[in-house]
Scaffold this motif. Sequence first.
Motif, PDB file in Angstrom:
ATOM      1  N   SER A  20       0.827  -1.205   0.000  1.00  0.00           N
ATOM      2  CA  SER A  20       0.000   0.000   0.000  1.00  0.00           C
ATOM      3  C   SER A  20       0.861   1.254   0.000  1.00  0.00           C
ATOM      4  CB  SER A  20      -0.925  -0.011   1.221  1.00  0.00           C
ATOM      5  OG  SER A  20      -1.657   1.181   1.325  1.00  0.00           O
ATOM      6  N   ALA A  97      -1.153  -2.033  -5.504  1.00  0.00           N
ATOM      7  CA  ALA A  97      -2.432  -1.764  -4.854  1.00  0.00           C
ATOM      8  C   ALA A  97      -3.266  -3.047  -4.758  1.00  0.00           C
ATOM      9  CB  ALA A  97      -3.193  -0.684  -5.624  1.00  0.00           C
ATOM     10  N   SER A 100      -1.841  -5.253  -2.066  1.00  0.00           N
ATOM     11  CA  SER A 100      -2.190  -4.771  -0.728  1.00  0.00           C
ATOM     12  C   SER A 100      -3.551  -5.315  -0.299  1.00  0.00           C
ATOM     13  CB  SER A 100      -2.199  -3.244  -0.720  1.00  0.00           C
ATOM     14  OG  SER A 100      -2.625  -2.766   0.533  1.00  0.00           O
TER      15      SER A 100
END
Length: 351
Positions: A20, A97, A100
């Motif tokens: 992240s 992303a 994450s």
Amino acid sequence: MKPQKPVKQLPAIEVSLFCSQAAMILRSGILLYDGMDVLRQSYADTPYSGVMESVCQAVREGSELHGALAAAGAFPQYMVQMVRAGEMTGHLDEVLARLSVYYESEDRLRSEVRSAVTYPLVLVGMLAVVIGILVVRVLPIFESVFRGLGGGPSGTVSLVLSGGMALGRAMLVLVLVLLAAVLAVWLAWRAGRQRQVLNAAGRIVPAIGRLRRQQAALRFCSVVEMVLSSGYDLGQAMEILPELLQGGPGEEAAAQCRQKLAETGDLGQAVQGIGLFEPLHERMIAVGAGTGSTSQVLGQLAGIYGREVETGIQRLAGRIEPTLVAVLTAIIGGILLSVMLPLAGVMSTMA
């Protein structure tokens, strides 16, 4: 110079946090080596400072991010290979992303499994102690009482006492075998043999095997969809797949698909019969390949398999506790019988 301690793999929640933060850094326009330096400073007072120092140093020396992560030795192989795919396609921030979210979900599911298993296993351990005391201390007292009543048990009373003693020992052996199996799995997992443990579990428990195939299909679809949507060809996607699906049911399937694709040049034909997709999904891929919308179909299938994997893990975690409770109930029943049968024999003799 002191030998370095082996690096432990980062927990799933820490991997999620790293992905992240790295995605945030890349999307803000900060250069990769500057961003890794920022992360290194943020981890300065944590147990993972050495890992981040290693990653930062490797990036400063010109290594790509996936190479730096692999050299650190603390990140999952799947993450490393996905980062490699993201760098190859130019979608590294998007891949990070996604990773994450993936590892955050994995941490949540692991917590559910852990909470479902911990309480019953504590009970099993306590039962082992109780049964051991019964077999070693309590049941022999019954036998000595019999001897005091008339020189020893005989006939039906002797049979009842022997049955109770045998049942108590059987329950003790059962509990010890269960604890030994759990300990063996835990030690193998801690020793880095997760793939072997999961492969064995998949052969023993069909639900786990089905989940592993679905997870392999999810990774297959995610990688191929990302590579195709970035303008690369299927051949380049097939180069990455075997490394992503190592040690699981998808490894052989990826090799078969790669070979068929080299022979036919058609992904729809290549996925037929490799044992990774359901027949309906194989037809969807074939239609997508025929209409030029392969990446869209694979993206849709990735979403489907992602939901199926999460639901399947939650369902499996929900079944663990009732199953262990049922086993414990049977063991407790055996303990009661092992105590009550000799007691009944004593009472009948006294009567």
